[in-house]
Write a protein that holds these residues in place. Sequence first.
Motif, PDB file in Angstrom:
ATOM      1  N   ASP A  22      -5.739   1.806   9.252  1.00  0.00           N
ATOM      2  CA  ASP A  22      -6.223   2.403   8.001  1.00  0.00           C
ATOM      3  C   ASP A  22      -5.630   3.785   7.745  1.00  0.00           C
ATOM      4  N   GLU A  23      -4.977   4.371   8.756  1.00  0.00           N
ATOM      5  CA  GLU A  23      -4.367   5.691   8.553  1.00  0.00           C
ATOM      6  C   GLU A  23      -2.841   5.646   8.577  1.00  0.00           C
ATOM      7  N   ALA A  24      -2.271   4.470   8.785  1.00  0.00           N
ATOM      8  CA  ALA A  24      -0.812   4.381   8.958  1.00  0.00           C
ATOM      9  C   ALA A  24      -0.073   4.894   7.715  1.00  0.00           C
ATOM     10  N   VAL A  25      -0.487   4.424   6.549  1.00  0.00           N
ATOM     11  CA  VAL A  25       0.199   4.845   5.319  1.00  0.00           C
ATOM     12  C   VAL A  25      -0.079   6.315   5.029  1.00  0.00           C
ATOM     13  N   THR A  26      -1.314   6.736   5.281  1.00  0.00           N
ATOM     14  CA  THR A  26      -1.658   8.152   5.074  1.00  0.00           C
ATOM     15  C   THR A  26      -0.757   9.044   5.921  1.00  0.00           C
ATOM     16  N   ALA A  27      -0.513   8.633   7.156  1.00  0.00           N
ATOM     17  CA  ALA A  27       0.344   9.435   8.046  1.00  0.00           C
ATOM     18  C   ALA A  27       1.775   9.477   7.535  1.00  0.00           C
ATOM     19  N   VAL A  68       6.167   4.019  11.323  1.00  0.00           N
ATOM     20  CA  VAL A  68       5.058   3.664  12.207  1.00  0.00           C
ATOM     21  C   VAL A  68       5.473   2.421  12.963  1.00  0.00           C
ATOM     22  N   LEU A  69       5.221   2.453  14.254  1.00  0.00           N
ATOM     23  CA  LEU A  69       5.575   1.355  15.144  1.00  0.00           C
ATOM     24  C   LEU A  69       4.293   0.871  15.809  1.00  0.00           C
ATOM     25  N   ALA A  70       3.946  -0.394  15.590  1.00  0.00           N
ATOM     26  CA  ALA A  70       2.683  -0.907  16.126  1.00  0.00           C
ATOM     27  C   ALA A  70       2.710  -0.884  17.642  1.00  0.00           C
ATOM     28  N   ALA A  71       1.658  -0.315  18.222  1.00  0.00           N
ATOM     29  CA  ALA A  71       1.493  -0.293  19.670  1.00  0.00           C
ATOM     30  C   ALA A  71       0.359  -1.222  20.070  1.00  0.00           C
ATOM     31  N   GLY A  72      -0.255  -1.877  19.131  1.00  0.00           N
ATOM     32  CA  GLY A  72      -1.349  -2.810  19.338  1.00  0.00           C
ATOM     33  C   GLY A  72      -1.752  -3.345  17.985  1.00  0.00           C
ATOM     34  N   PRO A  73      -2.669  -4.290  17.950  1.00  0.00           N
ATOM     35  CA  PRO A  73      -3.040  -4.885  16.649  1.00  0.00           C
ATOM     36  C   PRO A  73      -3.561  -3.871  15.639  1.00  0.00           C
ATOM     37  N   ASP A  74      -4.153  -2.767  16.127  1.00  0.00           N
ATOM     38  CA  ASP A  74      -4.696  -1.763  15.208  1.00  0.00           C
ATOM     39  C   ASP A  74      -4.332  -0.357  15.688  1.00  0.00           C
ATOM     40  N   ARG A  75      -3.098  -0.217  16.141  1.00  0.00           N
ATOM     41  CA  ARG A  75      -2.685   1.089  16.677  1.00  0.00           C
ATOM     42  C   ARG A  75      -1.212   1.285  16.386  1.00  0.00           C
ATOM     43  N   GLU A 127       0.840  -1.214   0.000  1.00  0.00           N
ATOM     44  CA  GLU A 127       0.000   0.000   0.000  1.00  0.00           C
ATOM     45  C   GLU A 127       0.869   1.255   0.000  1.00  0.00           C
ATOM     46  N   LEU A 128       1.905   1.242   0.853  1.00  0.00           N
ATOM     47  CA  LEU A 128       2.780   2.423   0.917  1.00  0.00           C
ATOM     48  C   LEU A 128       3.515   2.621  -0.408  1.00  0.00           C
ATOM     49  N   ASP A 129       4.011   1.551  -0.966  1.00  0.00           N
ATOM     50  CA  ASP A 129       4.743   1.659  -2.235  1.00  0.00           C
ATOM     51  C   ASP A 129       3.837   2.185  -3.348  1.00  0.00           C
ATOM     52  N   ARG A 130       2.632   1.632  -3.457  1.00  0.00           N
ATOM     53  CA  ARG A 130       1.704   2.068  -4.521  1.00  0.00           C
ATOM     54  C   ARG A 130       1.337   3.540  -4.366  1.00  0.00           C
ATOM     55  N   ARG A 131       0.980   3.908  -3.150  1.00  0.00           N
ATOM     56  CA  ARG A 131       0.510   5.284  -2.948  1.00  0.00           C
ATOM     57  C   ARG A 131       1.658   6.286  -3.035  1.00  0.00           C
ATOM     58  N   LEU A 132       2.831   5.883  -2.628  1.00  0.00           N
ATOM     59  CA  LEU A 132       4.018   6.740  -2.776  1.00  0.00           C
ATOM     60  C   LEU A 132       4.283   7.024  -4.254  1.00  0.00           C
ATOM     61  N   ALA A 168      -1.971  18.598  11.019  1.00  0.00           N
ATOM     62  CA  ALA A 168      -2.896  19.470  10.295  1.00  0.00           C
ATOM     63  C   ALA A 168      -3.392  18.796   9.017  1.00  0.00           C
ATOM     64  N   ALA A 169      -2.496  18.080   8.344  1.00  0.00           N
ATOM     65  CA  ALA A 169      -2.889  17.437   7.081  1.00  0.00           C
ATOM     66  C   ALA A 169      -3.897  16.322   7.310  1.00  0.00           C
ATOM     67  N   LEU A 170      -3.766  15.606   8.414  1.00  0.00           N
ATOM     68  CA  LEU A 170      -4.709  14.515   8.674  1.00  0.00           C
ATOM     69  C   LEU A 170      -6.092  15.056   9.010  1.00  0.00           C
ATOM     70  N   GLY A 171      -6.135  16.260   9.590  1.00  0.00           N
ATOM     71  CA  GLY A 171      -7.424  16.887   9.863  1.00  0.00           C
ATOM     72  C   GLY A 171      -8.159  16.224  11.011  1.00  0.00           C
ATOM     73  N   PRO A 172      -9.411  16.602  11.211  1.00  0.00           N
ATOM     74  CA  PRO A 172     -10.203  16.000  12.283  1.00  0.00           C
ATOM     75  C   PRO A 172     -10.349  14.495  12.062  1.00  0.00           C
ATOM     76  N   ASP A 173     -10.363  13.762  13.152  1.00  0.00           N
ATOM     77  CA  ASP A 173     -10.479  12.308  13.055  1.00  0.00           C
ATOM     78  C   ASP A 173     -11.957  11.905  13.079  1.00  0.00           C
ATOM     79  N   PRO A 174     -12.490  11.414  11.967  1.00  0.00           N
ATOM     80  CA  PRO A 174     -13.915  11.073  11.930  1.00  0.00           C
ATOM     81  C   PRO A 174     -14.265   9.899  12.833  1.00  0.00           C
TER      82      PRO A 174
END
Length: 474
Positions: free
Chosen positions: A218-223, A194-201, A156-161, A261-267
């Motif tokens: 779902d936001e790891a690559v975006t970040a 990004v360093l996993a702090a839990g299965p989804d964190r 995912e990171l490679d494709r989006r990069l 700022a780029a990530l914006g409010p977290d829905p």
Amino acid sequence: MDIADFHGRSRPDACPGALQVHAAADGGLARVRVPGGRLTPAQLRELAAAARRHGDGAVELTSRANVQVRGLAHDDRTRDVSGDDPATGADDEGPGGDDGAGNGVPEDGFAARMARAGLLPSATHERVRNILASPLTGLDGPGGGGVTDVTPLIGELDRRLCARPALAALPGRFMFALDDGRGDVAGLGADAAVLAAGPDRFALLLAGTDTGLRVGTDEAVTALLAAAEAFLDELAARDVTAWRISELPDGPALVAARVSAALGPDPTADRTVQAPPSEPVRPRPVALGPVGLIGAAAPPGTARSDPARVALGVAVPLGRLTSAQAEVLADVASGGDIRLTPWRGVVLPGLTRTEAVDAAGRLRAAGLVVDPGSPWIGVTACAGRPGCAKSLADVRADATAVVALAPPARHASRTDTLPVHWAGCARRCGRPKGRVADVVATGHGYRLELDGTGLTCSGIEETAAAVTAARGEL
Ligand code: SF4
């Protein structure tokens, strides 16, 4: 230094790629990015064949889990670059368009072969696909240290990069890391990790500093991509050149503010930002890669791990795979997956125990290291002579001679041994992070340096004795 006083570098980085080949003392040097270190056996075979046909016959592994080939003939140098850094086999790495077969690449040349093998998917972004990932992710179950499997994030990171034209302007040294929670690659100096702090964190780290920003999978690559764009935006705003976030005064904080700022409010309200973090994560550099059977003792576990399968960690002496060795690796990779590690080794996942034992025998016979007690564990070297014109010695030959003189291992494993790095001059290219014994050529022998003290050695035996003493192997 305040950012206002930072004037930056005088030139863009000159890291080589497969298209932008560096003119080294021993011929062209091409570097091929391998996101996450993941290769198929067919790709490794093609690399070996291309190294034999176009280069000096070896596939070199880098400390970013990429590969490079030296000794390319002039016809294979699509664009020569100069600059003092990349010649060296140092692993700081540098963009390239559409596809690798264009831009005047000879159709039967090295770069075109890489493109046909799927190793050059973007000419514009080829030098910026520097992505480390925990090599054992998804393999060793909950007992192995990882808390999630970052494999899907690599692609995912490679494709989006590669899909973002602006990110082709990243320096070739900018590095991403995806750490599954075991802390093995997050401490290796990535600009954005990004360093996993839990299965989804995941915690977002910039230049090794915990930003306090926590995101879901779902936001790891975006970040990570936001961090890369924020770095470029910061450079543009300051009108300066820098190769790494760490070079900018307050770089991590400046970039983190832009990312937030780029990530914006977290829905989903899942994201948290705490700066400074009350319990910051501080991954330490891991100096040695996995060697030997892996996963045999791991509890049966996650949906991805299979208790009937093991992995085999392989160390590659001085990171140089002969084409014959590469062929053997490709032959025994029956799991269909080859994972290069940033410790210049390889992990072969998905083997039955019988396959692993057979593979170990074949790899050992080919001169590769599958024994955790081998004196090769933790030994690295820069290019030295003849590859680097600055070198005062053939450090690889001398390191090999010293390894041959090493006493037998006192323990079955040297996996906690002190790393030793050989360098042909004081620049120490390719030096691992962390506590390391440096063996630096002086022109009259070597100087061993450790913890701020040094010892001058005049011959191989003397140097071998000093290395043995430094490693506590007397
Ligand atoms: S001789 Fe010096 S400049 Fe050349 S690769 Fe080794 S450390 Fe780097």
